[in-house]
Enzyme design. Structure first.
Site, PDB file in Angstrom:
ATOM      1  N   MET A  27       0.812  -1.254   0.327  1.00 65.60           N
ATOM      2  CA  MET A  27      -0.266   0.421  -0.139  1.00 65.60           C
ATOM      3  C   MET A  27       1.015   1.333  -0.003  1.00 65.60           C
ATOM      4  SD  MET A  27      -3.883  -0.915   2.117  1.00 65.60           S
ATOM      5  CE  MET A  27      -2.714  -0.791   3.713  1.00 65.60           C
ATOM      6  N   LEU A  30       7.004   3.224   1.374  1.00 64.76           N
ATOM      7  CA  LEU A  30       7.627   2.291   1.387  1.00 64.76           C
ATOM      8  C   LEU A  30       8.461   2.200   2.990  1.00 64.76           C
ATOM      9  CD1 LEU A  30       7.952   1.108  -2.111  1.00 64.76           C
ATOM     10  CD2 LEU A  30       6.216   0.135  -0.658  1.00 64.76           C
ATOM     11  N   HIS A  34       8.972  -3.595   3.259  1.00 62.03           N
ATOM     12  CA  HIS A  34       8.635  -3.263   1.559  1.00 62.03           C
ATOM     13  C   HIS A  34      10.341  -4.211   1.212  1.00 62.03           C
ATOM     14  CE1 HIS A  34       5.827  -0.756   3.240  1.00 62.03           C
ATOM     15  NE2 HIS A  34       5.146  -1.229   3.119  1.00 62.03           N
ATOM     16  N   GLN A 147       5.339 -11.495   7.049  1.00 61.26           N
ATOM     17  CA  GLN A 147       5.092 -12.758   8.483  1.00 61.26           C
ATOM     18  C   GLN A 147       4.454 -10.950   9.015  1.00 61.26           C
ATOM     19  OE1 GLN A 147       7.598 -15.004   9.428  1.00 61.26           O
ATOM     20  NE2 GLN A 147       6.345 -16.307   8.823  1.00 61.26           N
ATOM     21  N   ASP A 149       1.968  -9.411   8.542  1.00 62.97           N
ATOM     22  CA  ASP A 149       0.881  -9.720   9.104  1.00 62.97           C
ATOM     23  C   ASP A 149       0.568 -11.177   9.355  1.00 62.97           C
ATOM     24  OD1 ASP A 149      -0.219  -6.705   8.332  1.00 62.97           O
ATOM     25  OD2 ASP A 149       1.637  -6.565   7.436  1.00 62.97           O
ATOM     26  N   ARG A 186       2.176   3.135   9.489  1.00 62.88           N
ATOM     27  CA  ARG A 186       1.625   3.680   9.859  1.00 62.88           C
ATOM     28  C   ARG A 186       2.302   4.325  10.822  1.00 62.88           C
ATOM     29  NH1 ARG A 186      -2.044  -0.748   9.052  1.00 62.88           N
ATOM     30  NH2 ARG A 186      -3.866   0.490   7.725  1.00 62.88           N
TER      31      ARG A 186
HETATM   32  P1  AMP Z   1       1.255  -2.993   3.329  1.00 62.22           P
HETATM   33  O1  AMP Z   1       2.676  -2.185   2.369  1.00 62.22           O
HETATM   34  O2  AMP Z   1       1.771  -3.052   4.606  1.00 62.22           O
HETATM   35  O3  AMP Z   1      -0.177  -3.760   2.840  1.00 62.22           O
HETATM   36  O4  AMP Z   1       2.889  -4.071   3.277  1.00 62.22           O
HETATM   37  C1  AMP Z   1       2.645  -4.766   2.243  1.00 62.22           C
HETATM   38  C2  AMP Z   1       3.751  -5.529   2.854  1.00 62.22           C
HETATM   39  O5  AMP Z   1       4.947  -5.842   2.910  1.00 62.22           O
HETATM   40  C3  AMP Z   1       2.574  -7.084   3.237  1.00 62.22           C
HETATM   41  O6  AMP Z   1       2.930  -8.275   2.756  1.00 62.22           O
HETATM   42  C4  AMP Z   1       3.596  -6.648   4.552  1.00 62.22           C
HETATM   43  O7  AMP Z   1       3.297  -8.030   5.297  1.00 62.22           O
HETATM   44  C5  AMP Z   1       4.741  -6.299   4.663  1.00 62.22           C
HETATM   45  N1  AMP Z   1       5.506  -5.975   5.588  1.00 62.22           N
HETATM   46  C6  AMP Z   1       4.846  -4.959   6.111  1.00 62.22           C
HETATM   47  N2  AMP Z   1       5.520  -4.291   7.100  1.00 62.22           N
HETATM   48  C7  AMP Z   1       7.065  -5.106   7.011  1.00 62.22           C
HETATM   49  C8  AMP Z   1       7.925  -5.544   8.146  1.00 62.22           C
HETATM   50  N3  AMP Z   1       8.347  -4.568   9.451  1.00 62.22           N
HETATM   51  N4  AMP Z   1       8.968  -6.010   7.416  1.00 62.22           N
HETATM   52  C9  AMP Z   1       8.796  -7.144   6.683  1.00 62.22           C
HETATM   53  N5  AMP Z   1       6.953  -7.494   6.011  1.00 62.22           N
HETATM   54  C10 AMP Z   1       6.456  -5.901   6.286  1.00 62.22           C
END
Ligand code: AMP
Length: 266
Positions: A27, A30, A34, A147, A149, A186
């Site tokens: 989303m 980054l 990510h 992981q 999430d 966030r």
């Molecule tokens: P989001 O942009 O929050 O939807 O996350 C996109 C992807 O990045 C999802 O698969 C999340 O689980 C992963 N993600 C988010 N934060 C982290 C983190 N701190 N470490 C590893 N992967 C992450």
């Protein structure tokens, strides 16, 4: 890096290559977490596709959706630097050409009734719709997710079992700040003091009881706690505190921002 805003152009390009595709849906806003997924994808596949789309149907809280950070220019820069091959950043219309009513529903069983599912009604249905559509557009061999999430990984495993996408899911470890705070888009909404205090989420994993964990968070200045739960790593059914193998999952608010994290005890 190729940049596309429509599925049509994206697919035209992808159909012209026979390379193995690794896909990282995000989303945006980054961070290193990510980028670690992009790096894993690069190690596994010949062509890495990243999507940036703040998916309205997975937000149960309208103000969370409105306040979700947007940093497209910086994101594109970071993706270029890390060596991502293709970025797809559609408008809502491109993903939901027929609107956002009457969307398909997915049988997620108990997975959508517990933890995030319970506190964010409809959230995982929204995740499934968007991931299903993105997989349809990209048709990757590998889907790379975090992981961080934990329950989302379980939900997407279930989605893959329910659908005919020919794709393997790779779940990558959570990338953290030096303080232990899990990186999250966030976190950008926290001020410096809140960000410092927020690492209590990570420190709390060492607690010897659930009550101790809860108290640590409240002492650190968290406003409220949605859940702290010790669960079976596969089924997410509740287990006694730290009865291995288990995963401790938590969701709590600080400064009005909802943070989630988890730790596996193997
Ligand atoms: P989001 O942009 O929050 O939807 O996350 C996109 C992807 O990045 C999802 O698969 C999340 O689980 C992963 N993600 C988010 N934060 C982290 C983190 N701190 N470490 C590893 N992967 C992450």
């Amino acid at each position: 890096m190729k940049q596309y805003q429509t599925q049509k152009e994206l697919q035209e390009y992808l159909q012209s290559t026979s390379k193995s595709i690794g896909f990282v849906p995000t989303m945006g806003a980054l961070h290193e977490g990510h980028l670690s997924l992009i790096q894993t994808a690069k190690g596994q596949c010949e062509l890495v596709v990243c999507s940036i789309f703040v998916n309205p149907t997975q937000f149960n809280d309208p103000s969370d959706f409105e306040k979700y950070p947007k940093t497209l220019e910086e994101d594109l820069q970071k993706l270029t630097e890390v060596g991502c091959d293709v970025v797809y950043f559609p408008e809502v219309q491109d993903i939901y050409p027929d609107g956002m009513d009457n969307l398909p529903s997915y049988d997620l069983g108990n997975l959508e009734r517990v933890l995030e599912g319970k506190f964010r009604p409809g959230h995982f249905q929204g995740v499934c719709v968007v991931v299903d559509r993105l997989l349809q557009a990209v048709q990757p061999g590998y889907l790379i997710m975090g992981q961080k999430d934990y329950q989302q990984v379980a939900v997407v495993e279930r989605l893959l079992a329910l659908t005919s996408h020919n794709c393997k899911l790779i779940a990558c470890p959570t990338v953290r700040e030096n303080s232990g705070l899990a990186m999250s888009s966030r976190n950008m909404r926290l001020n410096e003091e809140q960000r410092e205090k927020a690492c209590a989420i990570f420190k709390g994993f060492e607690s010897s009881t659930q009550e101790e964990y809860q108290q640590r968070l409240l002492d650190a200045g968290f406003d409220s706690i949605d859940y702290i739960a010790c669960c079976d790593p596969n089924t997410l059914e509740l287990k006694p505190w730290k009865a291995k193998p288990c995963v401790i999952l938590i969701a709590a608010f600080i400064g009005g921002v909802r943070l989630i994290d988890n730790q596996i005890f193997a």
